[in-house]
Enzyme design. Structure first.
Site, PDB file in Angstrom:
ATOM      1  N   SER A 162       5.443   0.376  10.049  1.00 44.63           N
ATOM      2  CA  SER A 162       5.744   1.680  10.608  1.00 44.63           C
ATOM      3  C   SER A 162       6.949   1.503  11.517  1.00 44.63           C
ATOM      4  O   SER A 162       6.893   0.717  12.454  1.00 44.63           O
ATOM      5  CB  SER A 162       4.521   2.150  11.391  1.00 44.63           C
TER       6      SER A 162
ATOM      7  N   GLU B  31      -0.488   1.715   4.213  1.00 40.92           N
ATOM      8  CA  GLU B  31       0.489   1.416   5.256  1.00 40.92           C
ATOM      9  C   GLU B  31       0.521  -0.080   5.595  1.00 40.92           C
ATOM     10  O   GLU B  31      -0.506  -0.717   5.790  1.00 40.92           O
ATOM     11  CB  GLU B  31       0.144   2.195   6.533  1.00 40.92           C
TER      12      GLU B  31
ATOM     13  N   ARG C 175      -8.450  -3.056   8.643  1.00 41.01           N
ATOM     14  CA  ARG C 175      -8.511  -2.528  10.003  1.00 41.01           C
ATOM     15  C   ARG C 175      -9.384  -3.421  10.874  1.00 41.01           C
ATOM     16  O   ARG C 175     -10.605  -3.317  10.872  1.00 41.01           O
ATOM     17  CB  ARG C 175      -9.068  -1.100   9.967  1.00 41.01           C
TER      18      ARG C 175
ATOM     19  N   ARG D 228      -6.841  -3.954  19.131  1.00 46.21           N
ATOM     20  CA  ARG D 228      -7.111  -2.519  19.217  1.00 46.21           C
ATOM     21  C   ARG D 228      -8.602  -2.261  19.080  1.00 46.21           C
ATOM     22  O   ARG D 228      -9.255  -2.838  18.234  1.00 46.21           O
ATOM     23  CB  ARG D 228      -6.364  -1.773  18.107  1.00 46.21           C
TER      24      ARG D 228
ATOM     25  N   ARG E 154      -2.361  -7.458   6.473  1.00 49.88           N
ATOM     26  CA  ARG E 154      -2.217  -6.527   5.366  1.00 49.88           C
ATOM     27  C   ARG E 154      -1.289  -7.076   4.290  1.00 49.88           C
ATOM     28  O   ARG E 154      -1.446  -6.774   3.109  1.00 49.88           O
ATOM     29  CB  ARG E 154      -1.710  -5.175   5.868  1.00 49.88           C
TER      30      ARG E 154
END
Length: 416
Positions: A351, A348, A276, A261, A388
């Site tokens: 999801s 987070e 991130r 990303r 994560r």
RNA sequence: GGACGAGUGGGUGAGUGGCUGAAACCACAUCCCUGCUAAGGAUGCGUAUGGGUAACUGUACCGAGAGUUCGAAUCUCUCCUCGUCCA
């Protein structure tokens, strides 16, 4: 893609729901109008074309019988001009409609709470109690460096910022986590698949990343290929343009891939550490189901991800995303947030979304329900983001001297 | 990279300009017959979308796109994919 017929039929209620998600009322009005204009344009074209087809048939008969065709030819030629115009009008309307409609998000479920951003998400439940530290817990980047697990500078050296390199036990733990998660998912009935990391435009349109979010995707220069932002894209699109048998459903799949990303618009957020990154590992769950069972599968997926964290003895909580935080294609989403003692907050880590028929309509995934073809429901969820999870292990399993214990369930994967 | 060949409905596969949305066979579904483990008969059976309460009906689709033609699965061009042979 939302159901345009439904929008037309129940304009008031559908647009009210979409406006909760911040869609402009004027835009919806426009979609409705374009849709109606397209129908009119199509009807006109079809009327002319029917006449043309009839005349062409006659033409054949005339020729066979040796009759004079000049009069008929004149009529047919005149009609042809009208058809050409009608096609042009229809094409214009089609393009206008598609341009707007493809950018409209899914209709949120009624039980999705109203809200602006993640602050307004609603906590559903907490699992496991965060451990009490008798020292000040460190953040993961510090632990990662002192243990020699992750090297942020060398990631930048060989790529650019927001890339990192794992060494030794850091790298081994990542691999152990991937294997553990895949095995766990398989035992829960999710078939493992291994998919391409590059996908075409059609696939990204199918799952809703395109046309709206091209800026966040890495594109291969000179080709219509993109690096996947999530395994959801190749896995869901496996069944693009197919009509499945009801008895093949539900299809439950799990895949490990790297994800890429650009993180456009995330400038300044989580710049430190590996929360991130431009490239990260993720184990994904994807399900293709009948509408009747999609919520049951959804619950299975949520427990699957939550139970992995429980098995790793990582405290976490489930939250119901509010309208403002809900993704483009989701009808509703449950996020799982893991406790990070170093940051002293939940972050987070997974999801899980039910997109209902939103992606199925775009990707044309249907199933035979008796005699009729119906759109399937598609669901996706992470179980889990590997980087994560590693962050969570480092922060939750740290000792005062900076060393890190290894979760019991991972030991077999590390030959311990 | 070059040469040739091929891409048709769930599958096999016929189809070189109108009578083909597409034969036949298989698979599948419903019904009937028969009854002892496997067989016989009838009917139905592509997708999308518009109109109609419905029966039904219009339009589009034979790898994708463009073209020729009154009319294209069928002819032409470009692209994609798959095979075979060559470098």
């Amino acid at each position: 893609m939302i159901d345009l017929k439904l929008l037309q039929k129940d304009f008031e209620s559908v647009s009210a729901k979409l406006m909760r998600k911040g869609v402009d009322a004027a835009l919806l009005e426009q979609v409705k109008q374009k849709f109606e204009e397209l129908k009119v344009a199509k009807a006109e074209f079809e009327r002319l074309q029917a006449a043309q087809n009839a005349m062409s048939k006659e033409f054949g008969i005339y020729k066979r019988e040796g009759k004079d065709i000049s009069e008929l030819k004149a009529k047919v030629d005149a009609n042809k001009l009208l058809i050409n115009d009608a096609i042009e009008v229809q094409r214009e309307k089609q393009e206008e409609l598609e341009k707007i409609a493809m950018a409209i998000p899914n209709i949120p479920d009624d039980n999705v709470p109203d809200g602006e951003d993640e602050e307004d998400n609603v906590e559903l439940k907490k699992v496991l109690t965060p451990r009490e530290f008798d020292f000040t817990p460190k953040e993961h980047w510090e632990l990662a460096e002192t243990n020699g697990w992750i090297d942020f500078e060398r990631g930048v050296k060989v790529a650019t910022s927001r890339f990192s390199v794992s060494f030794g036990m850091g790298a081994r733990l990542e691999r152990a986590l991937i294997n553990f998660m895949l095995d766990f998912n398989r035992e829960r009935g999710f078939e493992e698949v291994s998919v391409p990391a590059l996908v075409n435009r059609r696939a990204l349109e199918g799952t809703g990343q395109l046309p709206k979010f091209e800026d966040d995707l890495y594109k291969i220069d000179g080709q219509e290929l993109f690096l996947i932002p999530t395994a959801e894209v190749p896995v869901t699109n496996l069944y693009q343009d197919e009509i499945l048998h009801a008895d093949e459903l539900p299809k439950r799949m799990t895949a490990y891939t790297s994800c890429f990303r650009k993180e456009a618009g995330a400038a300044g957020r989580d710049t430190r550490g590996m929360i991130r990154q431009h490239q990260f590992h993720k184990v994904e769950l994807v399900a293709i189901t009948t509408p009747a069972t999609s919520e049951i599968i959804f619950e299975q997926m949520v427990s699957c991800a939550s139970d992995i964290l429980t098995a790793l003895e990582l405290p976490h909580r489930l939250v119901n995303l509010c309208t403002g935080d809900l993704g483009f294609g989701a009808a509703h989403t449950t996020d799982i947030e893991v406790w990070l003692p170093g940051q002293n907050k939940y972050r987070e880590i997974s999801s899980i979304s039910n997109t209902r028929d939103f992606q199925a309509r775009r990707a044309k995934i249907r199933f035979k329900n008796g005699k009729k073809n119906e759109l399937v429901h598609t669901l996706n969820g992470s179980s889990l983001a590997v980087g994560r999870t590693l962050v969570a292990i480092m922060e939750n399993y740290q000792n005062e001297d900076g060393s890190i214990d290894i979760p019991e369930v991972l030991k077999p994967y590390l030959g311990m």
